[in-house]
Design an enzyme around this catalytic site. Structure first.
Site, PDB file in Angstrom:
ATOM      1  N   SER A  69       0.794  -1.232   0.000  1.00 57.30           N
ATOM      2  CA  SER A  69       0.000   0.000   0.000  1.00 57.30           C
ATOM      3  C   SER A  69       0.824   1.278   0.000  1.00 57.30           C
ATOM      4  CB  SER A  69      -0.942   0.015   1.213  1.00 57.30           C
ATOM      5  OG  SER A  69      -2.025  -0.855   0.995  1.00 57.30           O
ATOM      6  N   LYS A  72       0.009   3.769  -2.592  1.00 55.94           N
ATOM      7  CA  LYS A  72      -1.006   4.820  -2.446  1.00 55.94           C
ATOM      8  C   LYS A  72      -0.395   6.218  -2.297  1.00 55.94           C
ATOM      9  CE  LYS A  72      -4.565   1.843  -0.373  1.00 55.94           C
ATOM     10  NZ  LYS A  72      -3.895   0.578  -0.016  1.00 55.94           N
ATOM     11  N   SER A 129      -5.904   2.966   5.012  1.00 50.57           N
ATOM     12  CA  SER A 129      -5.274   2.348   3.837  1.00 50.57           C
ATOM     13  C   SER A 129      -6.284   1.564   3.008  1.00 50.57           C
ATOM     14  CB  SER A 129      -4.119   1.428   4.264  1.00 50.57           C
ATOM     15  OG  SER A 129      -3.325   1.067   3.164  1.00 50.57           O
TER      16      SER A 129
END
Length: 390
Positions: A69, A72, A129
């Site tokens: 993640s 992101k 997240s």
């Protein structure tokens, strides 16, 4: 060439001079600071000083690895760039598609047809997240996740992230979806430097959506465990292992610690803490002052103006070893007289920053405005004016 074109060319030339000076300074600093002799329980790691981009520690910094993640951060960067450009607004409603609904992993359980504001979606991405929220935002900004991923890869190339390739906007494991510890640090620095308001989201510990029905709890436990932490993003998948890009600030020093491929969450946070501890214990940012008696202008021979105003391109701070700040010395290296013509932004000298006899950096001194060469008619008028004054 029109005057606006000349000014733009001069500005670009000055920017190139400053960029070259900054790049040289960074390499010199990395060499001067060396590499500490300690290992970390992860596959790759980087400690970077945010202001200069200097790498203070590196373990396998350029090997390609899944980053989960942490992906992101690029999704957030493109979103904040769109906000800055006025293309979207935080109050805009972001629709939920069947595609974003289908995302697995961490999520806020979006339902097709639901709508959240972009601000709410950003909170879901930064705090919890949420993969579904990240993809919904990507579709909102790019029109589709596919188009948005193309934008992600193009932006990565612009930033010099040479070991990064994105396949999706959220970081779920996928063949060919890779980055490196150095690239993650470069991306994190861009995010934090150009859009510091990201920390308004990344420092949220708990929040909620749907009128309190959906709880958000920050995945970055350093927020409660490490003083000065202000971001940035965690990541965990079976392919990537446990990862983090952690940012923290103390006493004017801003650090970014990247950890990829740790075995578990405890090792991830321990490695990030070890990197940050090393940085804060061994480095500081020194104040760079303009040299005493440095002139504001210099005389010009053969120019339409008798003097050229100077522009000192000095940074506010310079990365130093702890304790070096008190010994900093700055010296201006300038000619007594300049010769026309001078272009706006033209380098005419430099400021040397030293500790003792050791040169740490040099920064350009430039002409703030153009000084054209004196034309023949103007020269005669100048002579006549001088004779009249006798």
């Amino acid at each position: 060439m029109k005057r606006t074109g000349i000014k733009r060319a001069a500005a670009l030339a000055m920017a190139a001079v400053l960029a070259a000076a900054g790049a040289l300074g960074t390499h010199a600093e990395e060499s001067r600071f060396g590499q500490p002799e300690f290992d970390l329980p992860c596959k790759a790691a980087v400690l970077m000083e945010q202001g200069s981009g200097t790498v203070l520690y590196a373990k396998n910094p350029d090997i390609q690895l899944p980053e989960a993640s942490i992906t992101k951060v690029m999704t957030l960067l493109l979103t904040f760039e769109a906000l800055q450009a006025g293309k979207v607004h935080k109050e805009d409603l972001v629709p939920v598609s069947e595609h974003s609904y289908s995302m697995g992993g961490s999520q806020i359980w979006l339902e097709p047809g639901e709508q959240f504001t972009l601000d709410e979606m950003l909170r879901a991405v930064c705090v919890s997240s949420a993969n579904d929220a990240a993809v919904a935002v990507a579709e909102f900004i790019g029109g589709s996740e596919t188009v948005f991923v193309e934008q992600m890869n193009r932006r990565a190339a612009e930033l010099g992230m040479n070991n990064t390739h994105y396949v999706n906007a959220c970081g779920l494991d996928a063949p060919g979806h890779v980055s490196s510890a150095r690239d993650v640090a470069i991306l994190s620095r861009e995010m934090l430097t150009k859009h510091p308001d990201i920390t308004e989201y990344t420092t949220i510990w708990t929040d909620s959506l749907r009128g309190g029905q959906t709880k958000l709890v920050n995945t970055n436990k350093l927020l409660r465990r490490y003083a000065g932490t202000n971001g940035l993003k965690t990541g965990t998948t079976s392919g990537a292992g446990v990862c983090i890009t952690a940012s923290a600030s103390r006493d004017g020093l801003d650090l970014i610690a990247v950890v990829l491929g740790a075995a578990d969450s405890a090792q991830r946070f321990a490695a990030a803490k070890a990197l940050l501890d090393y940085g804060f214990a061994n480095f500081e940012n020194g104040q760079i002052e303009k040299p005493e008696n440095a002139p504001e202008s210099l005389p010009v021979s053969g120019g339409e103006s008798e003097n050229a105003v100077l522009q000192y391109a000095l940074p506010a701070r310079l990365l130093l070893k702890k304790g070096e700040g008190a010994a900093l010395q700055t010296t201006a290296q300038l000619p007594e007289v300049l010769s026309a013509p001078l272009e706006e932004g033209q380098k005419v000298g430099s400021v040397c920053v030293k500790i003792g006899e050791s040169v740490l950096a040099e920064y350009p001194v430039c002409a703030a405005k153009a000084v054209p060469r004196l034309k023949m008619y103007g020269a005669w008028l100048h002579i006549l004016h001088g004779m009249t004054a006798l």
